[in-house]
Design a protein around this motif. Structure first.
Motif, PDB file in Angstrom:
ATOM      1  N   ALA A  48       0.827  -1.199   0.000  1.00  0.00           N
ATOM      2  CA  ALA A  48       0.000   0.000   0.000  1.00  0.00           C
ATOM      3  C   ALA A  48       0.866   1.255   0.000  1.00  0.00           C
ATOM      4  CB  ALA A  48      -0.902   0.000   1.239  1.00  0.00           C
ATOM      5  N   PRO A  49       0.298   2.409  -0.379  1.00  0.00           N
ATOM      6  CA  PRO A  49       1.056   3.649  -0.322  1.00  0.00           C
ATOM      7  C   PRO A  49       1.578   3.916   1.085  1.00  0.00           C
ATOM      8  CG  PRO A  49      -0.983   3.965  -1.532  1.00  0.00           C
ATOM      9  CD  PRO A  49      -1.047   2.601  -0.917  1.00  0.00           C
ATOM     10  N   THR A  50       2.729   4.537   1.157  1.00  0.00           N
ATOM     11  CA  THR A  50       3.358   4.815   2.440  1.00  0.00           C
ATOM     12  C   THR A  50       2.434   5.633   3.337  1.00  0.00           C
ATOM     13  OG1 THR A  50       5.515   4.819   1.367  1.00  0.00           O
ATOM     14  CG2 THR A  50       5.373   5.839   3.543  1.00  0.00           C
ATOM     15  N   GLY A  51       2.343   5.214   4.589  1.00  0.00           N
ATOM     16  CA  GLY A  51       1.552   5.961   5.561  1.00  0.00           C
ATOM     17  C   GLY A  51       0.109   5.520   5.681  1.00  0.00           C
ATOM     18  N   TRP A  52      -0.259   4.461   4.979  1.00  0.00           N
ATOM     19  CA  TRP A  52      -1.649   3.997   5.029  1.00  0.00           C
ATOM     20  C   TRP A  52      -1.675   2.481   5.012  1.00  0.00           C
ATOM     21  CZ3 TRP A  52      -4.560   1.155   1.415  1.00  0.00           C
ATOM     22  CH2 TRP A  52      -5.936   1.047   1.703  1.00  0.00           C
ATOM     23  N   ALA A  53      -2.533   1.898   5.828  1.00  0.00           N
ATOM     24  CA  ALA A  53      -2.700   0.452   5.852  1.00  0.00           C
ATOM     25  C   ALA A  53      -4.161   0.116   5.605  1.00  0.00           C
ATOM     26  CB  ALA A  53      -2.260  -0.117   7.203  1.00  0.00           C
ATOM     27  N   PRO A  54      -4.441  -0.919   4.830  1.00  0.00           N
ATOM     28  CA  PRO A  54      -5.836  -1.291   4.559  1.00  0.00           C
ATOM     29  C   PRO A  54      -6.561  -1.721   5.830  1.00  0.00           C
ATOM     30  CG  PRO A  54      -4.323  -2.400   3.051  1.00  0.00           C
ATOM     31  CD  PRO A  54      -3.499  -1.804   4.139  1.00  0.00           C
ATOM     32  N   PRO A  55      -7.846  -1.468   5.908  1.00  0.00           N
ATOM     33  CA  PRO A  55      -8.624  -1.976   7.044  1.00  0.00           C
ATOM     34  C   PRO A  55      -8.707  -3.493   6.956  1.00  0.00           C
ATOM     35  CG  PRO A  55     -10.083  -1.083   5.386  1.00  0.00           C
ATOM     36  CD  PRO A  55      -8.696  -0.750   4.942  1.00  0.00           C
TER      37      PRO A  55
END
Length: 317
Positions: A64-71
């Motif tokens: 995922a893009p840096t700084g974000w994690a999927p729920p």
């Protein structure tokens, strides 16, 4: 700060974060129209998602893009669980240096031809018009089209996770990489005369075909969510050439237009799609209409009259 703006929007109890470029490249979220000079969309209520509780390692594992994690997926949502699991499994089959080159990143300013064809997938997705896709695919014997397929699937995969908190497609890894492994190992198996190698190739071909149908369905859903008419008949992917190419070119065009709108970029006229081959950019039409309407075919048939053939008339409701 730094010319960037972050828009937080809640959907299905998940925190959704988009990063876009302010000013002329201000992007638009579904159901959220920023005003001039303001890229923030204010939801009526905010509830922090469980995704913030994810370990940082999940960001790398999911690409995922840096700084974000999927729920996390719903335990009863088997489609989401399957799509995420397949994406992650196929991602793990690719060597880290390659993964780092094609990792999805947050949106940057849309560049020119070389910048676009060399860019990794972005969120919101890059606009890749038909002329660009053809210009990059033909000289590379369709190799770049494979990268296009990977990129748009990855972009839609993470776009869905951010908007909906679930995925209905397997992303670039789960779609193209699985197909590639099936063809590669099936081909090697045939050379080595290993029983069942043909079946592996057939599985790969079926998988990529079903992936196209699913891709067209998801693009239709994106347009429906904006109140626009869905542009594609997804089942056309199952038709023989050249009709499968017709809907494929239309998919490229309408996805490019969609991302251009979402990113807030000015659409630059695509001469190939909007002048030379009118069927690419035309509103959705049936097979009968396509057959009886030469104006849809080529630039030199625009002035031809429709064929008055009873069998090509639309059936009455």
């Amino acid at each position: 700060g730094g010319g960037r703006a972050v828009a937080d929007m809640l959907h299905n109890k998940n925190l959704i974060v988009y990063q876009g470029i302010s000013g002329p490249h201000m992007h638009m979220l579904h159901g959220c129209k920023p005003s001039i000079g303001n890229t923030y969309c204010h939801p009526t209520r905010i509830k922090v998602s469980r995704c913030l509780q994810h370990r940082a390692s999940n960001i790398f594992l999911m690409g995922a893009p840096t700084g974000w994690a999927p729920p996390p997926p719903d335990p009863d949502d088997y489609i989401d669980i399957f799509c995420r699991g397949l994406n992650e499994l196929m991602e793990a089959s690719v060597v880290p240096p390659i993964r780092s080159l094609v990792q999805v990143r947050n949106a940057t300013a849309q560049g020119g031809f070389l910048e676009t064809i060399c860019s990794p997938p972005e969120l919101p997705g890059l606009s890749r018009p038909v002329w660009l896709t053809i210009a990059a695919s033909l000289p590379t014997a369709l190799a770049w089209y494979g990268y296009y397929k990977f990129s748009v699937e990855e972009e839609l995969f993470y776009d869905e996770l951010r908007r909906e908190g679930r995925a209905t497609g397997a992303g670039g890894y789960g779609t193209l990489i699985l197909f590639s492994w099936c063809i590669l190992f099936g081909g090697l198996g045939k050379i080595a005369d290993i029983p069942g190698a043909d079946a592996l190739i057939e599985v790969g071909a079926l998988w990529i075909l079903l992936g196209q149908v699913n891709l067209y369905n998801r693009i239709n859903q994106l347009y429906s969510a904006t109140g626009s008419e869905p542009p594609l008949y997804a089942w056309w992917a199952l038709l023989p050439p050249p009709l499968d190419v017709v809907v494929g070119l239309r998919q490229v065009h309408f996805l490019a237009r969609y991302w251009s709108d979402v990113r807030g970029d000015e659409w630059k006229r695509d001469k190939v799609a909007e002048e030379l081959f009118p069927f690419i950019a035309a509103p959705r039409f049936t097979l009968r209409k396509f057959a009886r309407t030469p104006a849809l075919w080529f630039w030199f048939t625009r002035e031809w009259e429709d064929f008055n053939i009873p069998v090509l008339a639309e059936p009455e409701d």
